[in-house]
Design a protein around this motif. Structure first.
Motif, PDB file in Angstrom:
ATOM      1  N   GLY A  17       0.779  -1.229   0.000  1.00 47.25           N
ATOM      2  CA  GLY A  17       0.000   0.000   0.000  1.00 47.25           C
ATOM      3  C   GLY A  17       0.808   1.276   0.000  1.00 47.25           C
ATOM      4  N   ARG A  18       2.112   1.165  -0.106  1.00 42.83           N
ATOM      5  CA  ARG A  18       2.989   2.338  -0.053  1.00 42.83           C
ATOM      6  C   ARG A  18       3.706   2.492  -1.394  1.00 42.83           C
ATOM      7  NH1 ARG A  18       7.772   2.585   4.451  1.00 42.83           N
ATOM      8  NH2 ARG A  18       9.128   4.156   3.489  1.00 42.83           N
ATOM      9  N   THR A  19       3.766   3.696  -1.893  1.00 43.63           N
ATOM     10  CA  THR A  19       4.485   3.967  -3.143  1.00 43.63           C
ATOM     11  C   THR A  19       5.976   4.019  -2.839  1.00 43.63           C
ATOM     12  OG1 THR A  19       2.627   5.204  -4.071  1.00 43.63           O
ATOM     13  CG2 THR A  19       4.796   5.580  -5.045  1.00 43.63           C
ATOM     14  N   VAL A  20       6.706   3.044  -3.360  1.00 43.98           N
ATOM     15  CA  VAL A  20       8.145   2.975  -3.098  1.00 43.98           C
ATOM     16  C   VAL A  20       8.963   3.462  -4.289  1.00 43.98           C
ATOM     17  CG1 VAL A  20       7.876   1.128  -1.413  1.00 43.98           C
ATOM     18  CG2 VAL A  20       8.289   0.550  -3.814  1.00 43.98           C
ATOM     19  N   LEU A  21       8.291   3.684  -5.432  1.00 48.48           N
ATOM     20  CA  LEU A  21       8.941   4.232  -6.619  1.00 48.48           C
ATOM     21  C   LEU A  21       7.988   5.200  -7.275  1.00 48.48           C
ATOM     22  CD1 LEU A  21      10.825   4.398  -9.130  1.00 48.48           C
ATOM     23  CD2 LEU A  21       9.668   2.362  -9.984  1.00 48.48           C
ATOM     24  N   ASP A  22       8.481   6.391  -7.583  1.00 48.72           N
ATOM     25  CA  ASP A  22       7.679   7.389  -8.287  1.00 48.72           C
ATOM     26  C   ASP A  22       8.650   8.207  -9.132  1.00 48.72           C
ATOM     27  OD1 ASP A  22       5.966   9.330  -9.216  1.00 48.72           O
ATOM     28  OD2 ASP A  22       5.084   9.772  -7.258  1.00 48.72           O
ATOM     29  N   THR A  23       8.562   8.055 -10.450  1.00 51.22           N
ATOM     30  CA  THR A  23       9.542   8.715 -11.315  1.00 51.22           C
ATOM     31  C   THR A  23       8.930   9.156 -12.632  1.00 51.22           C
ATOM     32  OG1 THR A  23      11.731   8.516 -12.340  1.00 51.22           O
ATOM     33  CG2 THR A  23      10.333   6.560 -12.385  1.00 51.22           C
ATOM     34  N   THR A  24       9.440  10.233 -13.169  1.00 48.78           N
ATOM     35  CA  THR A  24       9.162  10.642 -14.549  1.00 48.78           C
ATOM     36  C   THR A  24      10.439  10.552 -15.380  1.00 48.78           C
ATOM     37  OG1 THR A  24       9.566  12.962 -13.964  1.00 48.78           O
ATOM     38  CG2 THR A  24       7.276  12.178 -13.885  1.00 48.78           C
ATOM     39  N   ARG A  25      11.429   9.835 -14.835  1.00 48.91           N
ATOM     40  CA  ARG A  25      12.733   9.757 -15.501  1.00 48.91           C
ATOM     41  C   ARG A  25      13.153   8.310 -15.772  1.00 48.91           C
ATOM     42  NH1 ARG A  25      16.979  12.527 -12.029  1.00 48.91           N
ATOM     43  NH2 ARG A  25      15.893  11.453 -10.306  1.00 48.91           N
ATOM     44  N   ALA A  26      12.183   7.422 -15.893  1.00 48.87           N
ATOM     45  CA  ALA A  26      12.506   6.020 -16.166  1.00 48.87           C
ATOM     46  C   ALA A  26      13.102   5.875 -17.569  1.00 48.87           C
ATOM     47  CB  ALA A  26      11.265   5.149 -16.034  1.00 48.87           C
ATOM     48  N   VAL A  27      13.826   4.798 -17.745  1.00 44.63           N
ATOM     49  CA  VAL A  27      14.457   4.490 -19.029  1.00 44.63           C
ATOM     50  C   VAL A  27      14.037   3.080 -19.432  1.00 44.63           C
ATOM     51  CG1 VAL A  27      16.659   4.151 -20.228  1.00 44.63           C
ATOM     52  CG2 VAL A  27      16.427   5.971 -18.530  1.00 44.63           C
ATOM     53  N   TYR A  28      13.643   2.908 -20.692  1.00 44.01           N
ATOM     54  CA  TYR A  28      13.432   1.563 -21.233  1.00 44.01           C
ATOM     55  C   TYR A  28      14.794   0.950 -21.559  1.00 44.01           C
ATOM     56  CZ  TYR A  28       8.460   2.588 -22.362  1.00 44.01           C
ATOM     57  OH  TYR A  28       7.131   2.910 -22.325  1.00 44.01           O
ATOM     58  N   VAL A  29      15.018  -0.276 -21.111  1.00 49.76           N
ATOM     59  CA  VAL A  29      16.195  -1.039 -21.521  1.00 49.76           C
ATOM     60  C   VAL A  29      15.708  -2.379 -22.047  1.00 49.76           C
ATOM     61  CG1 VAL A  29      18.354  -2.137 -20.797  1.00 49.76           C
ATOM     62  CG2 VAL A  29      17.704   0.084 -19.828  1.00 49.76           C
ATOM     63  N   TRP A  30      16.044  -2.663 -23.301  1.00 50.42           N
ATOM     64  CA  TRP A  30      15.643  -3.931 -23.910  1.00 50.42           C
ATOM     65  C   TRP A  30      16.658  -5.012 -23.535  1.00 50.42           C
ATOM     66  CZ3 TRP A  30      13.509   0.406 -25.687  1.00 50.42           C
ATOM     67  CH2 TRP A  30      12.220   0.348 -26.206  1.00 50.42           C
ATOM     68  N   GLU A  31      16.320  -5.807 -22.534  1.00 47.82           N
ATOM     69  CA  GLU A  31      17.164  -6.939 -22.153  1.00 47.82           C
ATOM     70  C   GLU A  31      16.900  -8.135 -23.059  1.00 47.82           C
ATOM     71  OE1 GLU A  31      17.258  -5.895 -17.367  1.00 47.82           O
ATOM     72  OE2 GLU A  31      16.009  -7.537 -18.106  1.00 47.82           O
ATOM     73  N   VAL A  32      15.693  -8.214 -23.595  1.00 46.79           N
ATOM     74  CA  VAL A  32      15.302  -9.222 -24.573  1.00 46.79           C
ATOM     75  C   VAL A  32      14.643  -8.485 -25.734  1.00 46.79           C
ATOM     76  CG1 VAL A  32      15.007 -11.033 -22.828  1.00 46.79           C
ATOM     77  CG2 VAL A  32      13.057  -9.590 -23.445  1.00 46.79           C
ATOM     78  N   PRO A  33      14.526  -9.104 -26.900  1.00 46.58           N
ATOM     79  CA  PRO A  33      14.013  -8.362 -28.061  1.00 46.58           C
ATOM     80  C   PRO A  33      12.549  -7.944 -27.963  1.00 46.58           C
ATOM     81  CG  PRO A  33      15.258 -10.319 -28.755  1.00 46.58           C
ATOM     82  CD  PRO A  33      15.055 -10.432 -27.271  1.00 46.58           C
ATOM     83  N   HIS A  34      11.711  -8.701 -27.239  1.00 42.91           N
ATOM     84  CA  HIS A  34      10.266  -8.533 -27.380  1.00 42.91           C
ATOM     85  C   HIS A  34       9.687  -7.381 -26.563  1.00 42.91           C
ATOM     86  CE1 HIS A  34      10.454 -12.200 -29.627  1.00 42.91           C
ATOM     87  NE2 HIS A  34      10.905 -12.874 -28.585  1.00 42.91           N
ATOM     88  N   TYR A  35      10.295  -7.042 -25.444  1.00 44.44           N
ATOM     89  CA  TYR A  35       9.768  -5.966 -24.613  1.00 44.44           C
ATOM     90  C   TYR A  35      10.891  -5.451 -23.716  1.00 44.44           C
ATOM     91  CZ  TYR A  35       9.479  -9.774 -21.219  1.00 44.44           C
ATOM     92  OH  TYR A  35       9.783 -10.831 -20.404  1.00 44.44           O
ATOM     93  N   PRO A  36      10.775  -4.212 -23.240  1.00 43.93           N
ATOM     94  CA  PRO A  36      11.832  -3.634 -22.403  1.00 43.93           C
ATOM     95  C   PRO A  36      11.552  -3.844 -20.919  1.00 43.93           C
ATOM     96  CG  PRO A  36      10.283  -1.933 -23.000  1.00 43.93           C
ATOM     97  CD  PRO A  36       9.773  -3.211 -23.624  1.00 43.93           C
ATOM     98  N   GLN A  37      12.505  -3.436 -20.091  1.00 47.45           N
ATOM     99  CA  GLN A  37      12.326  -3.324 -18.654  1.00 47.45           C
ATOM    100  C   GLN A  37      12.520  -1.870 -18.256  1.00 47.45           C
ATOM    101  OE1 GLN A  37      11.257  -5.502 -16.567  1.00 47.45           O
ATOM    102  NE2 GLN A  37      11.423  -7.394 -17.736  1.00 47.45           N
ATOM    103  N   TYR A  38      11.928  -1.502 -17.117  1.00 51.24           N
ATOM    104  CA  TYR A  38      12.164  -0.167 -16.581  1.00 51.24           C
ATOM    105  C   TYR A  38      13.472  -0.146 -15.802  1.00 51.24           C
ATOM    106  CZ  TYR A  38       7.030   0.529 -16.998  1.00 51.24           C
ATOM    107  OH  TYR A  38       5.744   0.627 -17.433  1.00 51.24           O
ATOM    108  N   TYR A  39      14.303   0.836 -16.071  1.00 44.78           N
ATOM    109  CA  TYR A  39      15.422   1.196 -15.215  1.00 44.78           C
ATOM    110  C   TYR A  39      15.136   2.607 -14.725  1.00 44.78           C
ATOM    111  CZ  TYR A  39      18.349  -2.834 -16.438  1.00 44.78           C
ATOM    112  OH  TYR A  39      18.853  -4.114 -16.576  1.00 44.78           O
ATOM    113  N   VAL A  40      15.276   2.830 -13.425  1.00 45.48           N
ATOM    114  CA  VAL A  40      14.832   4.095 -12.850  1.00 45.48           C
ATOM    115  C   VAL A  40      15.962   4.712 -12.031  1.00 45.48           C
ATOM    116  CG1 VAL A  40      12.454   3.279 -12.782  1.00 45.48           C
ATOM    117  CG2 VAL A  40      13.899   3.025 -10.758  1.00 45.48           C
ATOM    118  N   PRO A  41      16.018   6.042 -11.942  1.00 51.59           N
ATOM    119  CA  PRO A  41      17.030   6.651 -11.082  1.00 51.59           C
ATOM    120  C   PRO A  41      16.874   6.160  -9.640  1.00 51.59           C
ATOM    121  CG  PRO A  41      16.018   8.295 -12.507  1.00 51.59           C
ATOM    122  CD  PRO A  41      15.201   7.045 -12.655  1.00 51.59           C
TER     123      PRO A  41
END
Length: 245
Positions: A21-45
């Motif tokens: 119930g607690r927001t532990v991540l809140d960002t407008t600066r996330a980065v997509y990183v494609w670790e696999v071809p089909h979809y990315p993952q979020y990397y966040v500051p």
């Protein structure tokens, strides 16, 4: 040796994640990183993580994209060890990569996202149609409709969603299986199929409460084209081969 990151892009959306119930991540600066071809993952500051929720596990990992410090997460009565890592050098320096299942829920803006981040280069469209669709298996008709909703999703065959009144539920057996999709949401129902003297597990499903973009499929039933026979406008389609086959 540090390996360069092949494909990254800024995420144009606000990204949040919740634990207990607690927001532990809140960002407008996330980065997509494609670790696999089909979809990315979020990397966040890492600075956009709630510092009170971070547990330093004092474990440094030497990874192909740089050195990373492993972290856990704690909120309320919930402890999630090995929940992510924060990169200390290399092309991802200062960014954190959190394990998707370590959080209770993820959001893009105010819409929940399931399973993994959506690929910004994938499209999913739900279009009403008057094409004639018949679904059968082992010569038994399971459903027949002249008012389907066709779902076109990048990388997958067209799915045909049919009104429940067009489905022969005497051939369907409720299943406890539930799945989730980044684009459609969580399934509300699954069914196995009784045909040819056998039970064919988990061939049909429905989303009673799909994501807003897929509202036309709400409450409708679809079948895996890979495992049943689909007749479209009287023509039997080839069974596609996908990871669901």
């Amino acid at each position: 040796m540090i390996v360069p990151v092949d494909h990254t892009e800024p995420v144009p959306r606000r990204v949040r994640a919740v634990l207990a119930g607690r927001t532990v991540l809140d960002t407008t600066r996330a980065v997509y990183v494609w670790e696999v071809p089909h979809y990315p993952q979020y990397y966040v500051p890492a600075t956009d993580l709630d510092p009170a929720a971070i547990v330093d596990e004092h474990h440094v990992q030497r990874l192909k994209r740089g050195s990373a410090r492993r972290i856990g997460l704690r909120a309320g009565d919930q402890d999630r060890p090995a929940a992510g890592r924060v990169y200390a050098d290399g092309p991802l320096e200062g960014l954190a990569r959190l394990e998707w299942d370590a959080l209770d829920a993820w959001f893009e803006e105010d819409e929940q996202v399931f399973v993994h981040p959506r690929n910004p280069y994938s499209r999913v469209d739900a279009l009403r149609s008057t094409r004639a669709v018949r679904i059968s298996l082992d010569g038994v008709t399971l459903a027949e409709s002249s008012s389907p909703v066709l779902v076109f999703e990048t990388g997958l065959p067209t799915r045909y969603y049919l009104n429940r009144t067009d489905v022969d539920f005497t051939r369907l057996q409720p299943s406890p299986t539930r799945t989730a999709c980044p684009y459609k949401g969580r399934t509300s129902d699954y069914w196995s199929v009784l045909a040819g003297g056998s039970v064919h597990q988990d061939l049909a499903w429905a989303y009673d409460f799909p994501t807003a973009a897929l509202l036309p499929i709400a409450g409708l039933v679809s079948f895996y084209n890979e495992k049943v026979d689909v007749h479209l406008d009287g023509r039997l389609l080839d069974r596609p081969v996908t990871h669901f086959s």
